[in-house]
Design a protein around this motif. Structure first.
Motif, short mmCIF file in Angstrom:
data_model
loop_
_atom_site.label_atom_id
_atom_site.label_comp_id
_atom_site.label_asym_id
_atom_site.label_seq_id
_atom_site.Cartn_x
_atom_site.Cartn_y
_atom_site.Cartn_z
N GLY A 274 -0.70 0.47 -56.46
CA GLY A 274 -1.55 1.40 -57.19
C GLY A 274 -2.94 1.42 -56.58
N TYR A 275 -3.94 1.79 -57.41
CA TYR A 275 -5.31 1.90 -56.93
C TYR A 275 -6.26 0.92 -57.61
CZ TYR A 275 -3.81 6.23 -54.69
OH TYR A 275 -3.15 7.14 -53.91
N ASN A 276 -6.00 0.60 -58.91
CA ASN A 276 -6.93 -0.23 -59.66
C ASN A 276 -6.19 -1.35 -60.36
OD1 ASN A 276 -9.46 1.45 -59.34
ND2 ASN A 276 -8.13 2.95 -60.31
N ILE B 79 -3.40 -4.10 -54.17
CA ILE B 79 -4.14 -2.97 -54.73
C ILE B 79 -5.58 -3.01 -54.22
CG2 ILE B 79 -5.06 -2.01 -56.87
CD1 ILE B 79 -2.47 -2.75 -58.24
N SER C 226 -6.57 4.59 -66.42
CA SER C 226 -7.11 4.46 -65.06
C SER C 226 -6.64 3.20 -64.34
CB SER C 226 -8.64 4.44 -65.12
OG SER C 226 -9.10 3.34 -65.89
N ASP D 87 -3.68 0.48 -62.97
CA ASP D 87 -2.27 0.32 -62.61
C ASP D 87 -1.74 -1.07 -62.98
OD1 ASP D 87 -1.70 2.85 -60.83
OD2 ASP D 87 -3.63 2.05 -60.15
N LEU D 88 -2.63 -2.05 -63.05
CA LEU D 88 -2.22 -3.42 -63.32
C LEU D 88 -3.31 -4.13 -64.10
CD1 LEU D 88 -0.48 -6.01 -62.87
CD2 LEU D 88 -1.64 -6.26 -60.66
N LEU E 137 -4.34 1.43 -69.36
CA LEU E 137 -3.24 1.49 -68.40
C LEU E 137 -2.73 2.91 -68.27
CD1 LEU E 137 -0.97 -1.63 -69.07
CD2 LEU E 137 -2.12 -1.06 -66.94
N MET E 138 -2.39 3.30 -67.08
CA MET E 138 -1.75 4.58 -66.85
C MET E 138 -0.27 4.46 -67.19
SD MET E 138 -1.58 4.68 -62.69
CE MET E 138 -0.88 6.34 -62.77
N GLU F 6 3.53 3.89 -66.94
CA GLU F 6 4.26 3.01 -66.04
C GLU F 6 3.35 1.93 -65.44
OE1 GLU F 6 7.53 3.18 -65.84
OE2 GLU F 6 7.52 4.95 -67.13
N GLY F 7 2.17 1.70 -66.04
CA GLY F 7 1.31 0.62 -65.60
C GLY F 7 1.84 -0.74 -66.06
N HIS F 8 1.43 -1.78 -65.36
CA HIS F 8 1.96 -3.12 -65.60
C HIS F 8 0.93 -4.01 -66.27
CE1 HIS F 8 5.49 -2.58 -62.82
NE2 HIS F 8 4.68 -1.64 -62.35
#
Length: 235
Positions: free
Chosen positions: A30-32, A49, A76, A78-79, A103-104, A106-108
């Motif tokens: 992801g990005y963040n 990331i 915003s 991803d994890l 979390l977006m 499907e974020g973890h």
């Protein structure tokens, strides 16, 4: 807290947690990425990331904030990592709601916590250590935490328990009982001193099914008997 992590028992816990987080985050992209709590420890070091942040109120944090109300844009991240932040906060439900918000889809989220139904959980009732870290924390049972996550539409995709050896303060006793790590996973897997959970945020949407009027009309126009056309031409 920092002094406790420098003890033999604290190092034993850190090795177990660092091993789990390294294996769990290495293939999450992801990005963040955000780590909430214990900013002096980097549990995101094995992740790739590009933008990683550590939130807390102690030195080592990327920015200072409380976990109850995160100054982060919704959808915003991803994890998100929660290393032992829930049992040392008066409102763990609010923290989980904030994690769900930032979390977006499907974020973890990865969570670590102390298991109250273990030798570690029993130790917090001793009078000599009741007011010391980490024994003064409000340990959350694993089934209860799973219920909280399900209510927030998180899907649990992984996790395990660890630290089966008794919480001895001396290193020689911890090493002597290290055989319990392998035996614990096989014979008493629910009695590990620490548990780990890996969950994914799910968003349930709806799909609007529209009637295909044009296709039905086009098929009706095409169904014209060839014999009728031939009779009309003969007349």
């Amino acid at each position: 807290m920092q002094k406790w992590f420098e003890t033999s028992l604290g190092q034993y816990l850190l090795e177990e947690e660092q091993s789990y987080f390294d294996q769990a985050v290495i293939n999450i992209f992801g990005y963040n990425a955000l780590q909430i709590g214990f900013p002096q420890l980097n549990f995101l070091c094995a992740n790739r990331i590009p933008y990683q942040f550590r939130l807390g109120i102690s030195p080592g944090a990327s920015f200072y904030a409380l976990p109850d109300f995160l100054p982060i844009e919704s959808g915003s991240m991803d994890l998100v990592l929660l290393p032992h932040i829930l049992e040392f906060n008066s409102n763990p439900h609010q923290i989980l709601r904030e994690v769900h918000r930032v979390l977006m889809p499907e974020g973890h989220v990865l969570i670590s916590g102390f298991n109250p139904f273990s030798l570690w959980g029993v130790t917090r009732y001793w009078k000599t250590v009741r007011n010391e870290f980490p024994w003064y924390g409000q340990f959350i049972a694993l089934p209860r935490l799973k219920d909280w996550l399900k209510l927030l539409d998180f899907e649990i995709v992984g996790g395990r328990l660890g630290c089966y050896a008794p919480p001895f303060s001396k290193e020689k006793w911890i090493k002597r009982f290290h055989f319990m790590e392998a035996a614990g996973d096989r014979w008493w897997p629910i009695s590990g001193g620490v548990y780990f959970l890996h969950a994914v945020k799910q968003i349930h949407g709806m799909r609007i099914i529209k009637p295909c009027w044009e296709n039905k009309l086009s098929t009706k126009r095409k169904i014209v008997p060839a014999t009728q056309k031939f009779k009309n031409t003969v007349k």
